[in-house]
Motif scaffolding. Structure first.
Motif, short mmCIF file in Angstrom:
data_model
loop_
_atom_site.label_atom_id
_atom_site.label_comp_id
_atom_site.label_asym_id
_atom_site.label_seq_id
_atom_site.Cartn_x
_atom_site.Cartn_y
_atom_site.Cartn_z
N VAL A 146 0.79 -1.25 0.08
CA VAL A 146 0.05 -0.11 -0.04
C VAL A 146 0.73 1.38 -0.04
CG1 VAL A 146 -1.63 1.29 1.05
CG2 VAL A 146 -1.76 -1.12 1.21
N PHE A 149 2.08 1.50 -3.40
CA PHE A 149 1.09 2.45 -4.33
C PHE A 149 1.22 3.84 -4.03
CE2 PHE A 149 -1.40 -1.67 -4.61
CZ PHE A 149 -0.68 -2.34 -5.74
N ALA A 150 0.93 4.15 -2.66
CA ALA A 150 0.86 5.68 -2.50
C ALA A 150 2.20 6.34 -3.09
CB ALA A 150 0.75 5.66 -1.08
N TYR A 152 4.01 5.69 -5.44
CA TYR A 152 3.90 5.51 -6.99
C TYR A 152 2.97 6.68 -7.58
CZ TYR A 152 2.12 3.65 -11.75
OH TYR A 152 1.93 3.69 -12.67
N ALA A 153 1.79 6.69 -6.79
CA ALA A 153 1.00 7.60 -7.10
C ALA A 153 1.56 9.27 -6.94
CB ALA A 153 -0.39 7.78 -6.39
N PHE A 154 2.35 9.25 -6.07
CA PHE A 154 2.93 10.70 -5.73
C PHE A 154 3.98 11.12 -6.60
CE2 PHE A 154 5.79 13.36 -3.26
CZ PHE A 154 5.18 14.10 -2.75
N HIS A 156 4.32 9.78 -9.90
CA HIS A 156 4.13 9.52 -11.28
C HIS A 156 3.91 10.78 -11.87
CE1 HIS A 156 1.60 8.29 -14.67
NE2 HIS A 156 1.86 6.93 -14.34
N ASP A 158 1.46 11.94 -13.78
CA ASP A 158 0.23 12.57 -13.47
C ASP A 158 0.04 12.80 -12.01
OD1 ASP A 158 0.12 12.46 -16.13
OD2 ASP A 158 -0.88 10.42 -16.19
N GLY A 159 1.02 12.67 -11.26
CA GLY A 159 0.82 12.26 -9.95
C GLY A 159 0.61 13.59 -8.89
N THR A 160 0.52 13.64 -7.67
CA THR A 160 0.79 14.74 -6.66
C THR A 160 2.02 15.53 -7.01
OG1 THR A 160 -0.31 13.43 -5.24
CG2 THR A 160 0.28 15.45 -4.42
N SER A 163 1.93 17.80 -9.86
CA SER A 163 0.69 18.84 -9.89
C SER A 163 1.20 20.17 -8.89
CB SER A 163 -0.49 18.23 -9.37
OG SER A 163 -0.67 16.63 -10.00
N ILE A 164 1.79 19.86 -7.81
CA ILE A 164 2.05 20.45 -6.98
C ILE A 164 3.02 21.60 -7.68
CG2 ILE A 164 3.24 21.55 -4.80
CD1 ILE A 164 2.05 18.91 -3.69
N TRP A 190 10.39 8.15 3.07
CA TRP A 190 9.26 8.37 3.73
C TRP A 190 8.47 7.08 4.40
CZ3 TRP A 190 4.73 5.98 1.34
CH2 TRP A 190 3.61 6.34 1.82
N TYR A 257 10.15 -2.58 -6.47
CA TYR A 257 9.16 -3.24 -7.63
C TYR A 257 8.00 -2.59 -8.11
CZ TYR A 257 8.13 -7.55 -9.92
OH TYR A 257 7.64 -8.55 -11.03
N VAL A 258 7.48 -2.08 -7.05
CA VAL A 258 5.87 -1.45 -7.53
C VAL A 258 6.57 -0.21 -8.19
CG1 VAL A 258 3.93 -0.67 -6.72
CG2 VAL A 258 4.84 -2.72 -5.80
N PHE B 26 4.80 14.23 4.58
CA PHE B 26 4.32 12.75 4.80
C PHE B 26 3.08 12.72 4.80
CE2 PHE B 26 7.96 10.21 6.95
CZ PHE B 26 8.80 10.93 6.84
N LEU B 44 -4.38 9.90 -10.28
CA LEU B 44 -3.14 9.68 -9.59
C LEU B 44 -2.83 11.02 -8.71
CD1 LEU B 44 -0.84 7.70 -11.95
CD2 LEU B 44 -1.54 7.08 -9.90
#
Lengths: 315, 278
Positions: A146, A149-150, A152-154, A156, A158-160, A163-164, A190, A257-258, B26, B44
């Protein structure tokens, strides 16, 4: 930290204390009876921990594979796997990446940030301390996959994070593609800092406040107090924690790996990832086992250093 | 309080500021997980959902997607934690109570085992499991995961047992109780909190373990949530982030709850750090 400086267990108390004369005769049988509870653990450890380690050493000298003729019976090929590995640029790169990952995310990242957080917590506001502590620990308690994944999204494209950056008018790079090592190092910091933070919080709580205060009275600056008082007084915890975080980070697999799958190409394939890829993607079990053996040896060296640090507790 | 108060206040302000900044860093990845799971059109990027919905959870909470994998996780983690705790309690007793020649080498071996990178072992372990026909065997993987958790479990258990006073056992011995009776009737009840901490520690570790079942369990119907969620990510992850986040949350809740329980009820946060550090 004193909690684990163990009081030596009380001297052996014998049921129906045998007389001195009988002691020698009953000795062997009694020792056997007393060590009997160790047997289940010894069996489990021998079968599922020792056997794989031994077979890893042996397997690294064979050409065993998942498919093809070598899958049936593996032949002994001596050091060939190792010669092969050390002439393989992917492997040499992988060693380098593992070192970078260890230093970046464990030795510098988690330890410095964990120590810093522990110190800031001491002087921080109670509510802020609680909230930040909870956030840091939550990232650590979450299941590995998990957290991966979080992260990865951060990172990516297209991620957070990007965007910031866009919000403030910057165009962020595709972190996972252009800077895969940086992304996985930051993600592992993290994910793992909470452990170091907890250890250092406990260590700093043991530094007597009056020592700090009298140094401050004598005009020692914050930096000086850190360097000449706090750091030396927590040295033992720092050493142990450096070893523990290094060992944990050495076997990090899931988060890398993820996030990147070791890629692009092999640009973020640390040794555990490379061992997996060689063995399961390219069916080169022998090569994968050779990498695994090298990792085990490196882990063993760190373990021995760690045990030496803990020695007083065993003796 | 040797410092003048203005500089002290400034210091506090700075450290609070830095703490908050770190806290935000965090929080961002965690917030994405939370918000995306309630977002009908999750991407995402971290964003406030325009349409709050429980639909993601509804889609994910089906037998094949969630309940069977969670049940598998439960079997795996419970089996591993129960075996590990029983075997560790047994081993810890003579290590804690008797001075024997095996103690020192055994404890050194245990410490050495805590440092072995288990990830590195998975390739040889896979070969062994193939050789002994243990791939896809639940008992096989449970025993393997128990063995890998044993070193740290024995170490923690011995530390907890050392702090149980020996006086009551002496009384039991005088009454002629056997070692096993003394252990189960006197020592174990006295160290229930310690046993609970070890149990939860091992359970949480097994619950979150991805790599071991990923390598050793190949049939989808046997795989725990950690592995099935990864398969889901591979198949649909690029389309339905909301469902992936919802799935992740459902899977994480038991672990988070256990952690809160351990730190609030058992005071286990410090006990854990105490048992692990030097």
């Amino acid at each position: 930290m004193s909690s684990t400086v163990l009081a030596k267990p009380s001297p052996p108390v014998e049921p129906g204390a045998p007389k001195a004369g009988r002691k020698r005769k009953g000795g062997a049988g009694r020792t056997l009876a007393r060590s009997a509870p160790l047997i289940p653990s010894m069996v489990l450890l021998a079968v599922f921990l020792l056997a794989p380690v031994v077979s890893s050493f042996y397997g690294s000298f064979t050409d065993s594979a998942l498919t093809g003729s070598a899958a049936k019976g593996a032949t002994f090929i001596g050091l060939q796997n190792y010669f092969h590995l050390f002439s393989d640029p992917d492997f040499l790169q992988s060693i380098w990446l593992t070192v970078v990952f260890l230093i970046g995310s464990a030795i510098i990242g988690q330890n410095v940030l964990g120590y810093g957080l522990a110190m800031l917590m001491q002087s921080g506001n109670r509510i802020i301390r609680g909230v930040v502590g909870t956030l840091v620990v939550t990232s650590w308690v979450l299941p590995e996959i998990v957290a991966a994944f979080a992260a990865y999204a951060f990172f990516h494209a297209d991620g957070t994070l990007d965007s910031i950056l866009r919000l403030v008018g910057l165009t962020g790079p595709n972190w996972l593609y252009s800077f895969p090592m940086l992304a996985v190092i930051l993600a592992n910091i993290w994910r793992g800092t909470a452990f170091s933070m907890l250890v250092y919080t406990a260590a700093l709580a043991d530094v007597p406040e009056d020592v700090q205060e009298s140094a401050a009275m004598d005009g020692a600056s914050g930096v000086k107090r850190l360097r000449y008082i706090t750091l030396p007084m927590t040295r033992r915890s720092i050493n142990t924690n450096l070893m523990l975080t290094t060992l944990q980070t050495l076997s990090a697999f899931t988060i890398i790996y993820v996030m990147t799958g070791g890629g692009p190409g092999t640009k973020s394939s640390t040794l555990p990832i490379l061992a997996y890829q060689e063995a399961f993607k390219f069916s080169e079990i022998g090569l994968g086992t050779a990498i695994a053996t090298i990792l085990l040896l490196v882990g063993a060296v760190f373990s021995v250093i760690y045990i030496r640090a803990l020695r007083p507790e065993v003796d | 309080m040797g410092m003048t108060s203005p500089s002290r206040r400034a210091m506090r302000g700075v450290s609070n500021g830095i703490l908050l900044l770190i806290g935000v860093c965090f929080a961002l990845p965690l917030l994405w997980l939370l918000l995306a799971s309630f977002d009908g059109a999750a991407t995402l990027t971290l964003k406030w959902p325009e349409h709050w919905t429980l639909g993601n959870f509804g889609k994910v909470l089906t037998p094949t997607l969630t309940f069977i994998p969670l049940a598998n996780s439960l079997i795996l983690s419970l089996g591993c934690a129960i075996i590990t705790v029983i075997v560790a309690v047994l081993a810890a007793y003579p290590l804690s109570r008797y001075k024997m020649r095996v103690n020192k080498p055994f404890l050194y071996g245990i410490l050495f085992g805590t440092g072995l990178p288990v990830t590195a072992m998975m390739v040889p372990v896979y070969s062994l499991f193939v050789a002994f026909n243990l791939i896809d065997s639940m008992p096989g993987i449970i025993l393997f995961m128990s063995a890998t958790s044993l070193p740290i479990a024995i170490w923690m258990m011995k530390n907890f047992m050392d702090s149980v006073p020996i006086v009551l056992e002496e009384a039991a011995w005088v009454d002629g109780a056997s070692m096993l009776t003394t252990l189960t009737r006197v020592v174990v009840p006295l160290m229930r909190p310690g046993i609970a901490v070890v149990f939860i520690f091992i359970f949480v570790g097994a619950w979150g373990n991805f790599f071991v079942p990923f390598v050793l369990l190949l049939s989808p119907e046997l795989q725990p949530a950690a592995v099935s969620i990864f398969a889901f990510f591979g198949q649909y992850g690029a389309v339905v982030y909301g469902q992936l986040a919802a799935f992740s949350l459902v899977y994480s809740v038991p672990v988070l709850a256990l952690y809160v329980f351990t730190s609030r009820v058992l005071g286990g946060g410090s006990a854990l750090a105490g048992a692990v550090k030097g």
